[in-house]
Write an enzyme that holds these catalytic residues in place. Structure first.
Site, short mmCIF file in Angstrom:
data_model
loop_
_atom_site.label_atom_id
_atom_site.label_comp_id
_atom_site.label_asym_id
_atom_site.label_seq_id
_atom_site.Cartn_x
_atom_site.Cartn_y
_atom_site.Cartn_z
CB VAL A 1 31.99 14.78 -3.59
CG1 VAL A 1 32.04 13.39 -2.96
CG2 VAL A 1 32.91 14.85 -4.81
CB CYS A 2 28.92 13.81 -0.13
SG CYS A 2 28.05 13.19 1.33
CB SER A 3 26.53 17.48 1.96
OG SER A 3 27.84 17.66 2.46
#
Length: 339
Positions: free
Chosen positions: A113-115
């Site tokens: 998720v995300c970074s």
């Protein structure tokens, strides 16, 4: 995952947490999988940390862990690797990287998720694969890990057993996709409705990144052209007009654009105009005709085609999604306000 329904078997979801993890990166997917259990799914979610201790998130809240990463003995059906603001420090944590590799090695599907995509990339799990991350960091992901084929506009990307998603709430989108794969569209739709979220949100990430991608140039004459377009998107910015402004030939200007911005003059102008139209649609009451005229598109149809081409949504849909939460248009009682 092979796409087959798991039947009555309980699916194991492991979420790896660490100090500084972003809270919604964890709770979004957890909420999707646990909510799915109310509608026919069978998930068992476990939270693991490096040493089994609770961690403090980037929001300052505490998340408990069920066990240490090296205590996980059973393979996971899904491994969730969330992100955090300090990802540059996290990818240098050898113990954390080892945990990512080991847990992923026994998981049927690994999802970031995300970074969190940076953690997967640093662990070598995205080499040669397509991937995405938060729109602010897609360029950095590609530069830092050139073997990763970055798709900057995707909400989530699946390449084999690896899945990566965009910023923060996109972990919900990714998790809903997994629920649909495991238990079918009806279960995923029920979860989406229960959580009051899109089962599949319209458009891609580029609709969130207004003016974030305007390039910088080392060439003074090109900077003048770029600035002129950004300052007045509705003006005449044909190739000939921009070349005259720069004092060079159209061919030379085109070559400068390619070398300095990795795009064409026409595409740059259209992107700036789309971004200018986004601002007008978010903040004003102008009709589509006025927005199109002020931003240089000339007609609502040209504006619509450019929006669909760049953002994957129409101008009307963009205005509906991003102008307001709608709270000002609700009566007090319907907005949950009393007395």
């Amino acid at each position: 995952m092979n796409g087959n329904r798991p039947g009555t078997r309980t699916l194991r979801v492991t979420v790896l947490v660490f100090p500084g993890v972003r809270l919604l990166d964890v709770t979004g997917p957890v909420e999707v999988f646990t909510s799915a259990n109310e509608f026919g799914g069978r998930y068992r979610v476990q939270i693991v940390s490096e040493d089994g201790a609770a961690v403090i998130t980037s929001a300052g809240t505490c998340i408990g862990a069920d066990r240490a990463a090296d205590e996980v003995r059973e393979p996971s059906d899904v491994l969730i690797v969330p992100g955090g603001p300090e990802w540059e420090t996290l990818i240098k944590d050898d113990v954390l990287m080892d945990a990512v590799r080991r847990l992923s090695g026994t998981a049927a599907c690994t999802a970031s998720v995300c970074s969190g995509a940076f953690l997967l990339a640093a662990a070598g799990l995205l080499d040669g694969r397509r991937a995405t991350t938060h729109w602010r960091f897609t360029r950095r992901l590609g530069l830092r890990f050139p073997s990763v084929r970055v798709e900057p506009d995707a909400i989530f990307v699946r390449d084999g057993t690896m899945m990566t998603s965009a910023g923060v709430s996109s972990g919900i989108d990714l998790s809903l996709a997994l629920v649909e794969e495991h238990y079918g569209a009806a279960v995923a739709r029920a979860v989406a409705k229960d959580m009051v979220v899109f089962m599949q949100r319209p458009g891609g990430q580029s609709q969130f990144s207004v003016r974030s991608q305007i390039p910088h140039s080392r060439q003074e004459l090109l900077r003048r052209v770029l600035d002129a377009v950004a300052e007045d998107p509705g003006a005449n910015h044909s190739l000939a007009a921009m070349a005259r402004r720069a004092g060079v030939s159209a061919r030379h200007l085109t070559r400068l654009f390619h070398e300095e911005t990795e795009t064409t003059p026409a595409r740059y102008v259209e992107q700036v105009r789309v971004e200018a139209a986004q601002v007008l649609l978010e903040t004003g009451d102008d009709s589509m005709e006025v927005v199109a005229r002020r931003t240089g598109f000339g007609s609502p149809e040209s504006l619509r085609r450019a929006f669909v081409r760049h953002l994957g949504v129409t101008p009307g849909a963009f205005r509906t999604c991003f102008r307001t939460t709608g709270v000002r248009h609700k009566a007090p009682e319907s907005a949950g306000v009393s007395g």
